[in-house]
Design an enzyme around this catalytic site. Structure first.
Site, PDB file in Angstrom:
ATOM      1  N   HIS A  37       0.823  -1.218   0.000  1.00 42.37           N
ATOM      2  CA  HIS A  37       0.000   0.000   0.000  1.00 42.37           C
ATOM      3  C   HIS A  37       0.859   1.271   0.000  1.00 42.37           C
ATOM      4  CE1 HIS A  37      -3.908  -1.969   1.723  1.00 42.37           C
ATOM      5  NE2 HIS A  37      -3.599  -2.389   0.513  1.00 42.37           N
TER       6      HIS A  37
ATOM      7  N   LYS B 161      -7.655  -1.199   3.130  1.00 41.49           N
ATOM      8  CA  LYS B 161      -7.210  -1.398   4.505  1.00 41.49           C
ATOM      9  C   LYS B 161      -6.601  -2.797   4.633  1.00 41.49           C
ATOM     10  CE  LYS B 161     -11.126  -2.253   4.170  1.00 41.49           C
ATOM     11  NZ  LYS B 161     -11.680  -2.976   2.992  1.00 41.49           N
TER      12      LYS B 161
END
Length: 331
Positions: free
Chosen positions: A79, A97
């Site tokens: 990420h 997430k």
């Protein structure tokens, strides 16, 4: 920005496919490009979803002038790299997430987005779910009094072999960042960042958590009892207990279709969001919030604020510290 918001999807896994289908069901949205580490994977994804351009590198996607927002759907170990690349290229970003591997990486992303004046949001779809939003409104309006306890769990017995990414410390493996982020985020949504964090876990031979229990505490006296697992089947339920009642979310608390409000002297009340768009999974709500904010010129969402994502990462760091899980990226 006004008019159509043009999305680029970075990664081609299952969650990227679900998100793409939901975005394509929204008015004023278009998925114009997709990227993977291999052109073959990107082309297959593009053909499956009717996307015009497919790139065999992330760099090509973020260099595409027709892309307004990049959706980062890689495993969380990538990420930071993927979102940083997009922000440096001037793209707004919606990042899956757990936001990053640790709070240091999260702080760096937030600082970069603010420096560039770009929109950034963690893809915590739970916060945008209409049922969860109604639950939060009722709690804040005092429907169950003052919160005393939050209980939430997320787990399943996956039977993951040692070589699987969920067993690999280099990839941020373990139950906590994949599944535990949901109960932790749910507790944060209702109570904010905890003042005390305790935890215990069963670790794998590789050093990642297989089964984790957490006890969070606040100066108000509220507590949260949370758990996550990749070796045990959990109900994936949540309960919010207050001084004047409680709310039960009996299943899929991270994207529920109803909850039950219990108050002394009254019949239980079942609250639903009403029928949603047919064929959509629920990820459309986070995409719609990104589009609203980008069109309004906002750099973050008030519903999924960046300070909240940073706080969740600090709590996840604290849990890992208590259970003895470290990733190479922590050093």
């Amino acid at each position: 920005m006004s008019g159509t918001v043009r999305w680029g999807v970075l990664a081609t896994g299952g969650i990227a496919g679900t998100f793409t289908a939901d975005v394509q069901g929204l008015p004023g949205a278009e998925v114009v490009a997709v990227a993977s580490r291999t052109e073959a994977s990107a082309r297959a994804f593009a053909e499956r979803h009717g996307i015009g351009r497919a790139y065999g590198s992330w760099a090509e996607l973020v260099a595409d002038d027709t892309v307004d927002v990049v959706y980062v759907a890689t495993p969380h170990s990538a990420h930071h790299a993927a979102a940083s690349l997009a922000l440096r290229a001037g793209k707004h970003v919606l990042c899956e997430k757990a936001f990053t591997l640790n709070s240091r990486e999260a702080k760096e992303l937030v600082a970069l987005a603010r420096e560039r004046g770009l929109f950034l949001m963690e893809a915590m779809w739970t916060y945008l779910n209409p049922v969860v939003r109604r639950l939060t409104e009722l709690v804040r309006d005092g429907a169950i009094g003052e919160i005393r306890t939050v209980q939430a769990d997320f787990g399943f017995a996956g039977g993951f072999a040692p070589g699987h990414r969920l067993r690999d410390p280099d990839l941020g493996g373990g139950a906590l960042l994949d599944l535990g982020v949901y109960p932790v985020s749910f507790a944060h949504l209702l109570l904010g960042e905890p003042d005390r964090v305790r935890a215990d876990a069963l670790l794998s031979p590789e050093g990642v958590d297989l089964n984790t229990g957490m006890l969070l505490g606040w100066e108000s006296g509220a507590t949260a009892l949370l758990s996550c697992s990749i070796v045990g089947h959990h109900p994936t339920a949540a309960t919010v207990i207050g001084t004047a009642g409680r709310i039960d979310v009996p299943r899929d608390f991270f994207h529920p279709d109803h909850f039950v409000l219990h108050r002394p002297g009254r019949e239980p009340e079942t609250v639903t969001s009403g029928p949603g768009p047919q064929g959509l999974s629920g990820m459309q709500y986070e995409a719609a919030e990104v589009m609203r904010a980008v069109r309004a010129g906002e750099s973050e969402s008030p519903l999924v604020p960046l300070e909240g994502s940073l706080a969740v990462m600090r709590t996840l760091d604290a849990v890992r510290d208590r259970i003895g899980v470290r990733y190479p990226a922590d050093r």
